[in-house]
Design a protein around this motif. Structure first.
Motif: not given
Length: 207
Positions: A157-164
Motif C-alpha cells: 500500500l505504500a507504493k499505491v498511487g491515485v487511480n490505482d
C-alpha cells in the motif's frame, strides 16, 4: 391495393421460409445468465453512484488502510429462463490507466449512467488474477478494507498511487455446466446501463 400488397408479402414470406435449407448457429441461441452487482454507496470513502459499479478509498485519511471499507453484493440475472450453479470471483490489483475516468463521476445526458465506463474493458480473467471465492449461494455480500485486499494480492500500500485500483471479475457457471468466461464488451459498459455487471472495483484517491 394495400390488401393486395399485404397478401403478396405474406406469400413471399411463406415461400422463402419453405425454401430455407440452412440452419445458422445464431438461430440456436440460448439465454445466458449475467452477474448482478450492487455497491454499498454509504461505505465508499468518496461519493459514488450505483450505476458506476465503483467505490473509492481515500488515502488522505492516515488510517484509511484499516478504517475504510469497500462493500458490494453479488447476485445474478437469470431472466426467468435459466439457472446458475456458481460464480467464480477473481481479484487483481492494477496500476492506473493512461486516461483514467474523471472524478467526480460525470453523468450521461440522461442523468442515470456515468458518461464513460469506470474500468477498462474487456474484463477477461487473466492468469495474474487470483481466485478469491467461488459463490454458490446468492446474494452474497463482500466487505473489504484496503489492507485485506492488499494482503490477498500481495500489494504494498505504500507504493499505491491515485487511480490505482482493485478489480473483481467473474466467471459464471450455468445450471447445465456451461462456463461464461467473458461477456460481450458493450454488455459490461457502465455507461450503457446494460444488465450485465462483469466486474466491480475500488479506486484510490487522495482528496
Amino acid at each position: 391495393m394495400k390488401k393486395f400488397f399485404v397478401y403478396i408479402l405474406l406469400i413471399t414470406t411463406i415461400v422463402t421460409d419453405a425454401c430455407k435449407k440452412v440452419e445458422y448457429d445464431w438461430e440456436k441461441y440460448t439465454t445466458a445468465a449475467t452477474p448482478d452487482v450492487t455497491v454499498n454507496l454509504a461505505k465508499s470513502a468518496l461519493p459514488t453512484v450505483a450505476t458506476g459499479n465503483v467505490s473509492f478509498f481515500n488515502m488522505k485519511d492516515p488510517d484509511y488502510a484499516t478504517r475504510q471499507e469497500f462493500e458490494w453484493t453479488l447476485a445474478y440475472h437469470d431472466f426467468g429462463r435459466t439457472t446458475v450453479q456458481s460464480i467464480e470471483v477473481y481479484l487483481s490489483f492494477n496500476k492506473k490507466e493512461s486516461s483514467p475516468p474523471a472524478y467526480p463521476i460525470t453523468f450521461s445526458l440522461a442523468g442515470e449512467y456515468p458518461s464513460i465506463r469506470q474500468f477498462p474493458l474487456p474484463s477477461t480473467v487473466l492468469p495474474s488474477d487470483k481466485l478469491f471465492e467461488t459463490v454458490t449461494s446468492f446474494p452474497k455480500t463482500f466487505t473489504h478494507t484496503p489492507a485485506q485486499l492488499a494482503a490477498f494480492t500481495g500489494t504494498d500500500l505504500a507504493k499505491v498511487g491515485v487511480n490505482d485500483y482493485f478489480l473483481f471479475k467473474f466467471i459464471l457457471t450455468m445450471g447445465d455446466g456451461r462456463r461464461i468466461v467473458q461477456y460481450q464488451e458493450n454488455g459490461c459498459d457502465e455507461s450503457r446501463g446494460e444488465p450485465c455487471d462483469c466486474r466491480v472495483g475500488v479506486r484510490f484517491k487522495n482528496q
